[in-house]
Design a protein around this motif. Structure first.
Motif, short mmCIF file in Angstrom:
data_model
loop_
_atom_site.label_atom_id
_atom_site.label_comp_id
_atom_site.label_asym_id
_atom_site.label_seq_id
_atom_site.Cartn_x
_atom_site.Cartn_y
_atom_site.Cartn_z
N ILE A 160 0.83 -1.20 0.00
CA ILE A 160 0.00 0.00 0.00
C ILE A 160 0.86 1.25 0.00
O ILE A 160 0.55 2.25 -0.66
N THR A 172 -8.46 -0.77 -2.88
CA THR A 172 -7.99 -2.04 -2.34
C THR A 172 -9.19 -2.86 -1.90
O THR A 172 -10.03 -2.39 -1.15
N ALA A 181 -2.56 6.14 3.34
CA ALA A 181 -2.93 6.05 1.92
C ALA A 181 -3.98 7.11 1.63
O ALA A 181 -5.18 6.89 1.80
#
Length: 359
Positions: A160, A172, A181
């Protein structure tokens, strides 16, 4: 035979006419045929119907069909700075990763939703620890990424982090949100709640003190959540839970793991498969040992894809909305491309109990 000079202009005109006929129709030809502007044709091609009457749209579509016009994806990408392609990376050690029913349904939902909106899917199966060197990462050929990650939590966090550094939006599937993220969305089903529901149902149906769960050798976030859900309920009721690892893509591996378990200990009260394929294979092993289901032991699976309906007795399991997850992921990533940001960081779909007769 020599050509006469007076025939050459006619031949040249015929040659020029043939060259023009060989050229593919342009957006200008479609616009002229339909009596509209090229901007209107572009809107129809890109499925933008705002400010356009149904009659106009149908007229343009008819002109497109009559002329055999095919819009250039390259040309559109130059104008819009988009490639109309979404990348999908499935990090899985198995070369037959698409044979997994969950993955198959997820990808089907994803690609069907994308193709209906003029986007393609570039699908790659990638072995663990090879994501950095994959084409999807090394070359910027897609507008955004979708990923399904395997491995330990530490490995998945490193993936990630890598995806975040690419500067592309990504979705995801089946993992927990990661705060760092920033341009990412996490789409998953509630595997833990599904396992909790199954565990409670099992204990309603039979007195149990021992359970064994067959799980894959490769770590998956969804399986971690399922194990956690079963443990939460079983620990509270003082039911022990053993974990047996196997290659869940191989029937031979599942059979070998079940045989080895039965050879070293008495059957538990409940056998749990991380998915229905594992559960059905274990049921066949139990049958060969004359261990009755559900008379002697209970068995449950997970996912409830159509083939599980062939189980005898009917399998107790939990229904996974895998196809809907794919659709949702596609809708989320396309909305991100239009809006410039993800409207939500996480989307979670429910998992429903399927009460069979195997426990």
């Amino acid at each position: 035979m020599a050509f006469s000079p007076d025939r050459q202009p006619a031949l040249l005109r015929r040659s020029e006419s043939q060259r023009q006929m060989a050229k593919p129709p342009t957006i200008h030809a479609v616009a002229a045929r339909a009596g509209v502007s090229t901007a209107t044709v572009s809107k129809v091609v890109n499925r933008i119907n705002v400010g356009m009457s149904e009659t106009t749209r149908q007229r343009v579509e008819e002109a497109i069909r009559d002329l055999g016009y095919r819009p250039s994806r390259v040309g559109r990408s130059l104008r819009t700075l988009r490639r109309s392609t979404i990348g999908m990376a499935i990090v899985d050690a198995s070369p037959s990763f698409l044979a997994d029913p969950f993955t198959t349904n997820l990808v089907a939902g994803l690609t069907n939703h994308l193709s209906a909106r003029g986007f393609g899917l570039l699908l790659h199966g990638i072995k663990p620890h090879e994501l950095r060197d994959s084409v999807l990462v090394r070359e910027s050929e897609v507008d955004a990424l979708c990923v399904t990650l395997s491995g330990s939590r530490r490995d998945r966090l490193s993936y990630i982090k890598l995806l975040t550094e690419l500067g592309q939006p990504f979705v995801t599937f089946q993992d927990q949100p990661v705060a760092s993220a920033k341009d990412a969305c996490f789409v998953r089903q509630d595997d833990r709640a599904g396992a909790v529901g199954l565990a409670r149902y099992i204990l309603e149906k039979r007195r149990a003190k021992r359970a064994v769960m067959f799980i894959s050798e490769l770590s998956w976030p969804a399986i971690e959540q399922r194990v956690s859900g079963f443990r939460d309920v079983f620990d509270d009721k003082r039911v022990s839970l053993d974990l047996v690892r196997c290659d869940e893509t191989s029937s031979a591996s599942i059979v070998a793991a079940a045989e080895a378990y039965l050879a070293r200990t008495a059957p538990p009260d409940v056998f749990i498969g991380q998915n229905d394929q594992v559960a059905l294979t274990v049921m066949q092993v139990l049958k060969r040992h004359n261990i009755r289901v559900p008379g002697d032991v209970g068995v449950c699976g997970f996912n409830a894809f159509p083939f599980s309906g062939f189980a005898d007795p009917p399998l107790t399991t939990a229904r996974s909305p895998a196809y809907e997850l794919g659709q949702l992921g596609a809708a989320v990533i396309l909305d991100r491309l239009e809006a410039g940001h993800f409207r939500k960081r996480e989307h979670v779909l429910a998992v429903d109990l399927v009460a069979g007769a195997s426990v």
